[in-house]
Design a protein around this motif. Structure first.
Motif, PDB file in Angstrom:
ATOM      1  N   ALA A 270      18.692  39.764 -17.438  1.00 58.71           N
ATOM      2  CA  ALA A 270      17.567  40.337 -18.172  1.00 58.71           C
ATOM      3  C   ALA A 270      17.986  41.610 -18.903  1.00 58.71           C
ATOM      4  N   SER A 271      18.820  42.417 -18.264  1.00 60.14           N
ATOM      5  CA  SER A 271      19.288  43.645 -18.897  1.00 60.14           C
ATOM      6  C   SER A 271      20.331  43.358 -19.977  1.00 60.14           C
TER       7      SER A 271
ATOM      8  N   SER B 192      13.355  38.848 -12.950  1.00 60.25           N
ATOM      9  CA  SER B 192      12.271  38.926 -11.958  1.00 60.25           C
ATOM     10  C   SER B 192      11.000  38.294 -12.504  1.00 60.25           C
ATOM     11  N   ARG B 193      11.060  37.007 -12.779  1.00 61.66           N
ATOM     12  CA  ARG B 193       9.896  36.267 -13.257  1.00 61.66           C
ATOM     13  C   ARG B 193       9.793  34.944 -12.504  1.00 61.66           C
ATOM     14  N   TYR B 194       8.682  34.266 -12.736  1.00 57.42           N
ATOM     15  CA  TYR B 194       8.475  32.965 -12.117  1.00 57.42           C
ATOM     16  C   TYR B 194       8.932  31.849 -13.057  1.00 57.42           C
ATOM     17  N   SER B 195       9.483  30.798 -12.483  1.00 57.56           N
ATOM     18  CA  SER B 195       9.694  29.546 -13.201  1.00 57.56           C
ATOM     19  C   SER B 195       8.438  28.699 -13.029  1.00 57.56           C
TER      20      SER B 195
ATOM     21  N   TYR C 266      20.486  40.852 -22.146  1.00 55.52           N
ATOM     22  CA  TYR C 266      19.935  40.533 -23.469  1.00 55.52           C
ATOM     23  C   TYR C 266      18.678  41.338 -23.819  1.00 55.52           C
ATOM     24  N   ALA C 267      18.358  42.370 -23.023  1.00 54.68           N
ATOM     25  CA  ALA C 267      17.229  43.246 -23.341  1.00 54.68           C
ATOM     26  C   ALA C 267      17.357  43.901 -24.709  1.00 54.68           C
ATOM     27  N   PRO C 268      18.569  44.316 -25.149  1.00 54.86           N
ATOM     28  CA  PRO C 268      18.669  44.917 -26.491  1.00 54.86           C
ATOM     29  C   PRO C 268      18.264  43.981 -27.616  1.00 54.86           C
ATOM     30  N   CYS C 269      18.194  42.683 -27.339  1.00 47.68           N
ATOM     31  CA  CYS C 269      17.841  41.721 -28.384  1.00 47.68           C
ATOM     32  C   CYS C 269      16.336  41.524 -28.509  1.00 47.68           C
ATOM     33  N   TYR C 270      15.567  42.087 -27.567  1.00 47.47           N
ATOM     34  CA  TYR C 270      14.115  41.953 -27.643  1.00 47.47           C
ATOM     35  C   TYR C 270      13.579  42.681 -28.869  1.00 47.47           C
ATOM     36  N   GLN C 271      12.538  42.098 -29.467  1.00 46.33           N
ATOM     37  CA  GLN C 271      11.848  42.732 -30.573  1.00 46.33           C
ATOM     38  C   GLN C 271      10.343  42.595 -30.340  1.00 46.33           C
ATOM     39  N   ARG C 272       9.583  43.559 -30.806  1.00 45.51           N
ATOM     40  CA  ARG C 272       8.136  43.444 -30.691  1.00 45.51           C
ATOM     41  C   ARG C 272       7.639  42.565 -31.821  1.00 45.51           C
ATOM     42  N   GLY C 273       6.682  41.709 -31.510  1.00 37.35           N
ATOM     43  CA  GLY C 273       6.150  40.822 -32.538  1.00 37.35           C
ATOM     44  C   GLY C 273       5.106  39.885 -31.966  1.00 37.35           C
ATOM     45  N   TRP C 274       4.574  39.050 -32.846  1.00 34.60           N
ATOM     46  CA  TRP C 274       3.563  38.087 -32.428  1.00 34.60           C
ATOM     47  C   TRP C 274       4.262  36.819 -31.965  1.00 34.60           C
ATOM     48  N   CYS C 275       4.212  36.593 -30.692  1.00 34.53           N
ATOM     49  CA  CYS C 275       4.937  35.462 -30.104  1.00 34.53           C
ATOM     50  C   CYS C 275       4.148  34.168 -30.288  1.00 34.53           C
ATOM     51  N   GLY C 276       4.831  33.149 -30.783  1.00 33.53           N
ATOM     52  CA  GLY C 276       4.217  31.848 -30.942  1.00 33.53           C
ATOM     53  C   GLY C 276       5.062  30.783 -30.282  1.00 33.53           C
ATOM     54  N   ALA C 277       4.606  29.531 -30.338  1.00 34.23           N
ATOM     55  CA  ALA C 277       5.335  28.425 -29.715  1.00 34.23           C
ATOM     56  C   ALA C 277       5.163  27.165 -30.540  1.00 34.23           C
ATOM     57  N   ARG C 278       6.213  26.360 -30.579  1.00 34.19           N
ATOM     58  CA  ARG C 278       6.157  25.029 -31.177  1.00 34.19           C
ATOM     59  C   ARG C 278       6.852  24.054 -30.234  1.00 34.19           C
ATOM     60  N   ARG C 279       6.394  22.826 -30.243  1.00 31.94           N
ATOM     61  CA  ARG C 279       6.993  21.791 -29.409  1.00 31.94           C
ATOM     62  C   ARG C 279       7.574  20.724 -30.318  1.00 31.94           C
ATOM     63  N   LEU C 280       8.862  20.470 -30.154  1.00 35.66           N
ATOM     64  CA  LEU C 280       9.544  19.429 -30.915  1.00 35.66           C
ATOM     65  C   LEU C 280       9.938  18.314 -29.951  1.00 35.66           C
TER      66      LEU C 280
ATOM     67  N   VAL D 249      19.903  25.207  -2.039  1.00 36.17           N
ATOM     68  CA  VAL D 249      18.867  25.857  -2.836  1.00 36.17           C
ATOM     69  C   VAL D 249      19.223  27.319  -3.066  1.00 36.17           C
ATOM     70  N   GLY D 250      19.114  27.722  -4.300  1.00 39.08           N
ATOM     71  CA  GLY D 250      19.426  29.084  -4.719  1.00 39.08           C
ATOM     72  C   GLY D 250      19.726  29.048  -6.206  1.00 39.08           C
ATOM     73  N   ASN D 251      20.317  30.102  -6.741  1.00 41.55           N
ATOM     74  CA  ASN D 251      20.710  30.107  -8.144  1.00 41.55           C
ATOM     75  C   ASN D 251      22.198  29.819  -8.267  1.00 41.55           C
ATOM     76  N   HIS D 252      22.514  28.893  -9.175  1.00 41.58           N
ATOM     77  CA  HIS D 252      23.911  28.516  -9.427  1.00 41.58           C
ATOM     78  C   HIS D 252      24.124  28.469 -10.933  1.00 41.58           C
ATOM     79  N   LEU D 253      23.757  29.541 -11.604  1.00 39.95           N
ATOM     80  CA  LEU D 253      23.758  29.576 -13.057  1.00 39.95           C
ATOM     81  C   LEU D 253      24.619  30.710 -13.599  1.00 39.95           C
ATOM     82  N   PHE D 254      25.173  30.460 -14.782  1.00 42.60           N
ATOM     83  CA  PHE D 254      25.840  31.521 -15.530  1.00 42.60           C
ATOM     84  C   PHE D 254      25.610  31.259 -17.014  1.00 42.60           C
ATOM     85  N   LEU D 255      25.761  32.289 -17.823  1.00 45.07           N
ATOM     86  CA  LEU D 255      25.507  32.178 -19.257  1.00 45.07           C
ATOM     87  C   LEU D 255      26.769  31.810 -20.026  1.00 45.07           C
TER      88      LEU D 255
END
Length: 461
Positions: A203-204, A35-38, A206-220, A288-294
């Motif tokens: 979202a649920s 439930s987020r925006y792209s 991979y929720a167990p894989c979330y960790q609290r921390g300082w989020c950063g970003a790099r662009r390659l 138009v819609g979602n056509h994705l799987f992991l």
């Protein structure tokens, strides 16, 4: 960078939505999405047009209004977890002003400033009553323009979002390349399940894989020649012709594993796979819609030094997301197949968290690396009438200062403006990112945080 929003108005469809289309049901695959925006932000140089900011704004608003007549769910709001209310309330369209020039921003863009070009922070959840889509146009002092857009992921995946943007751009410069979307096919193929349990959403998962921390970003940024060399290194008997996305993903996974100190840890790589071309018959992009799987693959530390093994395992994981899976997800029995397939993913995650296939890591938390690719979407072809974009980006960080948030290792891949290169935004904790940007193999193939302005000048030579 100082950006001031000077006006906001709701852009409504130029023609009202018929009563029989007022409620748009979400499909089974839509229900899987978070439930987020792209987000996407397009930066356009000002020298390609003699139009004033007000003229550009009027053109964008008028063409958006006409486009929404066909893409009517985008002008609606989230009704509940099952549907969109197509109320013709419109898209909030904000006009903002930046005090500096576009070239100054593009010389070294701050990932925390990218959010300023969007009408809302991408990290906030989409709630009941939220508008499906939002737009912000930002005018630079030099005449350059940024167009930032948010679309609720439950309504459209990246292909659907780019389809909308291409239709809007075509309408803006009165191109004959007109797009007619299809909002019925996805729901007819993958009917929703009204009692869909939240625990089955991605979202649920991979929720167990979330960790609290300082989020950063790099662009390659990987150029075409570097990717060609990477593909050679990723080639093996199990993978004869790795794609550029497979080669880049494998190298980033390898380096992210090695960046953990004091020694590499097991990792789960998860890649979103587009089901359109895997279906029989294929599903067109204008559906138009979602056509994705992991697709998921787990790697133990002993495999972390072999690029070919990682790339080959990724190919095997994506191959399991095949036509049989797509067929099983269709029709009234689709939910049962989905529950089975998601259950298999959860077993892979729980196996890693319990120490299987890679040991006990991070207090039994599996090290997770997720990927989203928007390569081959034609984003640099989106022309509203004043030329192709100088730079397109899809990610940023929340707030002006680093904040501690639940974070997860994630990578966003997209095309570069020139050639067959790939730009990768990597989100992770700062310690890992600092190690990543010093990795000799990363430095061999990629440039860390290069100037989009210099890349633009190089592409124009």
């Amino acid at each position: 960078m100082e950006i001031e929003v000077i006006s906001t108005e709701f852009i409504k469809p130029s023609n009202p939505t018929p009563d029989n289309l007022k409620i748009h049901k979400l499909s089974l695959l839509d229900q899987l999405m978070h439930s987020r925006y792209s987000a996407l932000v397009f930066f356009y140089q000002g020298h390609d047009t003699t139009l004033s900011t007000s003229q550009i704004s009027r053109t964008l608003k008028s063409s958006l209004s006409q486009t929404l007549t066909r893409f009517y769910p985008f002008a609606g709001k989230i009704k509940d977890r099952l549907s969109i209310e197509c109320d013709d309330g419109g898209i909030p369209f904000s006009v903002a002003r930046a005090q500096s020039s576009l070239s100054r921003f593009l010389d070294r863009p701050d990932p925390r400033a990218i959010q300023d070009f969007l009408p809302r922070a991408t990290f906030k959840l989409v709630d009941t009553g939220s508008r499906v889509a939002m737009v912000q146009m930002t005018a630079f002092a030099c005449g350059g323009i940024a167009v930032g857009m948010l679309v609720a992921h439950v309504v459209a995946d990246g292909v659907g979002m780019s389809t909308f943007l291409k239709a809007w751009a075509a309408r803006a410069h009165e191109s004959m390349d007109d797009v007619w979307p299809d909002f019925d096919t996805t729901l007819s193929l993958f009917p929703q399940y009204e009692a869909f349990p939240e625990k089955l959403s991605f979202a649920s998962v991979y929720a167990p894989c979330y960790q609290r921390g300082w989020c950063g970003a790099r662009r390659l940024v990987f150029d075409a020649s570097a990717i060609a060399r990477m593909k050679d290194k990723a080639t093996s008997s199990r993978l004869q012709k790795p794609s550029r996305v497979e080669a880049v993903s494998a190298l980033i996974c390898k380096s992210m594993m090695a960046a953990v100190r004091p020694k590499p840890k097991a990792m789960l790589m998860a890649h979103y796979v587009d089901l359109r071309r895997r279906a029989t018959p294929t599903i067109p992009n204008y559906a138009v819609g979602n056509h994705l799987f992991l697709a998921v693959a787990r790697f133990c530390p002993t495999e972390s030094n072999d690029l070919a093994i990682i790339a080959g395992r990724l190919r095997e994981a994506t191959a399991r997301v095949d036509g049989d899976l797509v067929k099983g997800l269709q029709g009234e029995g689709g939910f049962l197949k989905l529950r089975e397939a998601v259950g298999e993913i959860k077993e892979v995650i729980s196996g890693g968290m319990n120490g299987g296939g890679g040991g006990n890591i991070n207090n039994n938390k599996l090290d997770y690396l997720g990927f989203t690719s928007m390569c081959n979407f034609g984003l640099y072809e989106i022309n509203f009438g004043w030329g192709n974009p100088a730079w397109v980006t899809s990610i940023g960080l929340p707030g002006k200062k680093p904040i501690e948030i639940p974070n997860i290792n994630y990578v966003f891949l997209s095309d570069t403006r020139c050639g067959n290169g790939i730009e990768a935004w990597i989100l992770s904790d700062e310690n890992r990112l600092l190690a990543l940007e010093k990795d000799p193999e990363i430095l061999e193939f990629a440039v860390v945080d290069p100037s989009p302005l210099k890349m633009l000048l190089k592409s124009n030579l």
